[in-house]
Design a protein around this motif. Structure first.
Motif, PDB file in Angstrom:
ATOM      1  N   ASP A   7      59.048   8.021  16.756  1.00 32.91           N
ATOM      2  CA  ASP A   7      58.630   7.109  17.684  1.00 32.91           C
ATOM      3  C   ASP A   7      57.131   6.828  17.558  1.00 32.91           C
ATOM      4  OD1 ASP A   7      60.482   6.953  19.923  1.00 32.91           O
ATOM      5  OD2 ASP A   7      60.597   9.213  20.062  1.00 32.91           O
ATOM      6  N   TRP A  13      49.891   3.343  16.531  1.00 36.26           N
ATOM      7  CA  TRP A  13      50.413   1.927  16.053  1.00 36.26           C
ATOM      8  C   TRP A  13      49.846   1.669  14.511  1.00 36.26           C
ATOM      9  CZ3 TRP A  13      54.358  -1.040  16.349  1.00 36.26           C
ATOM     10  CH2 TRP A  13      54.341  -2.371  15.861  1.00 36.26           C
ATOM     11  N   VAL A  17      52.162   1.933  11.488  1.00 34.36           N
ATOM     12  CA  VAL A  17      52.597   0.503  11.118  1.00 34.36           C
ATOM     13  C   VAL A  17      51.877  -0.339  10.306  1.00 34.36           C
ATOM     14  CG1 VAL A  17      53.684  -1.477  12.089  1.00 34.36           C
ATOM     15  CG2 VAL A  17      54.178   0.715  13.274  1.00 34.36           C
ATOM     16  N   VAL A  24      57.974  -1.484   7.248  1.00 32.97           N
ATOM     17  CA  VAL A  24      58.129  -0.444   8.563  1.00 32.97           C
ATOM     18  C   VAL A  24      59.150  -1.416   9.325  1.00 32.97           C
ATOM     19  CG1 VAL A  24      57.291   0.619  10.174  1.00 32.97           C
ATOM     20  CG2 VAL A  24      55.742   0.364   8.254  1.00 32.97           C
ATOM     21  N   VAL A  26      60.424  -1.777  13.001  1.00 28.50           N
ATOM     22  CA  VAL A  26      60.087  -1.421  14.097  1.00 28.50           C
ATOM     23  C   VAL A  26      61.150  -1.837  14.979  1.00 28.50           C
ATOM     24  CG1 VAL A  26      58.167  -1.374  16.120  1.00 28.50           C
ATOM     25  CG2 VAL A  26      57.704  -1.681  13.731  1.00 28.50           C
ATOM     26  N   ASP A  27      61.686  -0.848  15.824  1.00 25.30           N
ATOM     27  CA  ASP A  27      62.679  -1.152  16.955  1.00 25.30           C
ATOM     28  C   ASP A  27      62.040  -1.189  18.169  1.00 25.30           C
ATOM     29  OD1 ASP A  27      64.895  -0.972  18.595  1.00 25.30           O
ATOM     30  OD2 ASP A  27      65.569   0.941  18.137  1.00 25.30           O
ATOM     31  N   PHE A  28      61.886  -2.380  19.055  1.00 30.57           N
ATOM     32  CA  PHE A  28      61.322  -2.348  20.294  1.00 30.57           C
ATOM     33  C   PHE A  28      62.603  -2.066  21.299  1.00 30.57           C
ATOM     34  CE2 PHE A  28      58.045  -4.222  18.265  1.00 30.57           C
ATOM     35  CZ  PHE A  28      56.649  -4.001  19.169  1.00 30.57           C
ATOM     36  N   VAL A  57      60.677   3.068  12.844  1.00 33.01           N
ATOM     37  CA  VAL A  57      60.024   3.458  13.990  1.00 33.01           C
ATOM     38  C   VAL A  57      60.526   2.929  15.154  1.00 33.01           C
ATOM     39  CG1 VAL A  57      57.786   4.172  12.575  1.00 33.01           C
ATOM     40  CG2 VAL A  57      57.986   1.929  13.842  1.00 33.01           C
ATOM     41  N   LYS A  58      60.432   3.682  16.427  1.00 34.91           N
ATOM     42  CA  LYS A  58      60.866   3.089  17.606  1.00 34.91           C
ATOM     43  C   LYS A  58      59.531   2.816  18.491  1.00 34.91           C
ATOM     44  CE  LYS A  58      64.579   4.707  19.221  1.00 34.91           C
ATOM     45  NZ  LYS A  58      65.792   3.574  18.864  1.00 34.91           N
ATOM     46  N   VAL A  59      59.803   1.757  19.401  1.00 34.32           N
ATOM     47  CA  VAL A  59      58.529   1.609  20.395  1.00 34.32           C
ATOM     48  C   VAL A  59      59.091   1.487  21.730  1.00 34.32           C
ATOM     49  CG1 VAL A  59      56.809   0.094  21.131  1.00 34.32           C
ATOM     50  CG2 VAL A  59      56.877   0.676  18.740  1.00 34.32           C
ATOM     51  N   ARG A  90      62.348 -10.854  11.951  1.00 36.98           N
ATOM     52  CA  ARG A  90      62.612 -10.142  13.020  1.00 36.98           C
ATOM     53  C   ARG A  90      64.200 -10.562  13.473  1.00 36.98           C
ATOM     54  NH1 ARG A  90      58.948 -11.107  18.014  1.00 36.98           N
ATOM     55  NH2 ARG A  90      57.494 -11.325  16.592  1.00 36.98           N
TER      56      ARG A  90
END
Length: 108
Positions: A7, A13, A17, A24, A26-28, A57-59, A90
């Motif tokens: 997370d 960030w 990242v 990286v 990144v999962d929003f 990573v997750k946001v 993306r």
């Protein structure tokens, strides 16, 4: 054992990242988002399979609105691939694992 998506938030960030030596993913996501829950296990599988070559990573989109705005995240889940601090690709919405990997694998 395997790795799991880490997370991150607005405070971590840049370190996690933007300054990462490896690409990286990144999962929003958001707690209330059904498709986010569907894509989460796929994201964790990618984290395992690409361990050492890709940081995952997750946001939480609700908790980090500045990141959502900065990176033009229009829908969730949104998977953004960063390399050298910039978004290079993306995927928005739920997609099967093969489709996600076909888009991102060339950059990893």
């Amino acid at each position: 054992m395997g790795s799991k998506a880490q997370d991150v938030n607005e405070a971590t960030w840049e370190d996690v990242v933007l300054d990462s030596p490896t690409p990286v993913l990144v999962d929003f996501w958001a707690e209330w988002c059904g498709p986010c829950k569907m894509v989460a296990p796929i994201v964790n599988e990618i984290a395992d399979e690409y361990d050492g070559k890709l940081r995952v990573v997750k946001v939480d989109a609700d908790a980090n609105p500045e990141l959502v705005t900065t990176y033009n995240v229009m829908g969730i889940p949104s998977l953004l691939l960063f390399k050298d601090g910039a978004v290079i690709d993306r995927v928005t919405g739920y997609k099967p694992k093969a489709q996600i990997l076909s888009k991102f694998a060339p950059h990893i």
